[in-house]
Write an enzyme that holds these catalytic residues in place. Structure first.
Site, PDB file in Angstrom:
ATOM      1  N   HIS A  32       0.844  -1.196   0.000  1.00 53.70           N
ATOM      2  CA  HIS A  32       0.000   0.000   0.000  1.00 53.70           C
ATOM      3  C   HIS A  32       0.884   1.252   0.000  1.00 53.70           C
ATOM      4  CE1 HIS A  32      -3.518  -2.279   1.786  1.00 53.70           C
ATOM      5  NE2 HIS A  32      -2.544  -3.007   2.297  1.00 53.70           N
ATOM      6  N   GLU A 114       2.524  -0.795   4.421  1.00 57.08           N
ATOM      7  CA  GLU A 114       2.309   0.557   3.905  1.00 57.08           C
ATOM      8  C   GLU A 114       3.648   1.238   3.667  1.00 57.08           C
ATOM      9  OE1 GLU A 114      -0.544   2.277   3.319  1.00 57.08           O
ATOM     10  OE2 GLU A 114      -2.106   1.194   4.420  1.00 57.08           O
ATOM     11  N   HIS A 153      -2.421  -2.947  -3.438  1.00 56.70           N
ATOM     12  CA  HIS A 153      -3.803  -2.785  -2.972  1.00 56.70           C
ATOM     13  C   HIS A 153      -4.754  -2.662  -4.171  1.00 56.70           C
ATOM     14  CE1 HIS A 153      -6.466  -0.630   0.274  1.00 56.70           C
ATOM     15  NE2 HIS A 153      -6.914  -1.820  -0.040  1.00 56.70           N
ATOM     16  N   ASP A 163      -3.333   2.299  -4.993  1.00 58.22           N
ATOM     17  CA  ASP A 163      -1.974   2.183  -4.463  1.00 58.22           C
ATOM     18  C   ASP A 163      -1.401   0.778  -4.633  1.00 58.22           C
ATOM     19  OD1 ASP A 163      -4.071   1.678  -2.446  1.00 58.22           O
ATOM     20  OD2 ASP A 163      -2.483   1.473  -0.981  1.00 58.22           O
TER      21      ASP A 163
END
Length: 179
Positions: A32, A114, A153, A163
């Site tokens: 992400h 992330e 994602h 993303d």
């Protein structure tokens, strides 16, 4: 072999996770991106979001985050610093409505990482290095995670998420993964 916490990551408090379904095999890695406010890096706000302490009055764009309960297993800052919020054996709340290879509820069987960034801003070399190093550890601990089961994602929530975006260099990441 199980890997719950990374030895070199900074552990951060988080309550936005729960147990995976019983006997669920971890078999997917989802990449992400996030920045708060959008496009601003090095702020304390992503950490606050995942820690459940974001002041939604701190910036006008945070209004829609009021009451949101979201997490990731790890967050890799622009300088390569790794923060870990959720042990890998637990279910982080990162994917939302999602499906992969005909299976819905990707949070049940995935790990979410992330990267501090945006869809269109180049990621830093330190982030690729850390992501590759973490991925190698995850693939050793969870052998069902193969190269073909590392996705963005956008791949598990098309039309809803974009993303890690066009700026993410998949070939650079996979090359580092093979080193």
């Amino acid at each position: 072999m199980s890997l719950d916490w990374l030895a070199d990551a900074t552990r951060r408090p988080c309550t936005f996770y729960d147990d995976r379904p019983e006997q669920e095999e971890i078999s997917l890695l989802v990449i992400h991106n996030i920045s708060l406010p959008a496009g601003q890096f090095g702020t304390p706000y992503v950490d606050a979001l995942f820690s459940g302490s974001l002041d939604c009055n701190a910036h006008p764009s945070f209004a829609d985050l009021e009451g949101v309960r979201v997490s990731a297993h790890c967050f890799i800052r622009r300088d390569g610093q790794v923060l870990q919020y959720v042990p890998f054996n637990k279910r982080a709340w990162h994917a939302g409505v999602s499906s992969f290879a005909g299976r819905e509820r990707c949070n049940d069987f995935s790990i979410g990482i992330e990267l501090e960034g945006t869809d269109n801003e180049p990621y830093h070399e330190a982030q690729y290095r850390q992501l590759a190093a973490i991925t190698k550890q995850l693939m050793a601990a969870y052998p069902a995670i193969s190269k073909q089961r590392i996705v963005g994602h956008c791949d598990i929530a098309p039309g809803r998420k974009t993303d890690p975006g066009n700026a993410f260099q998949w070939s650079q990441f996979f090359n580092q993964l093979e080193q």
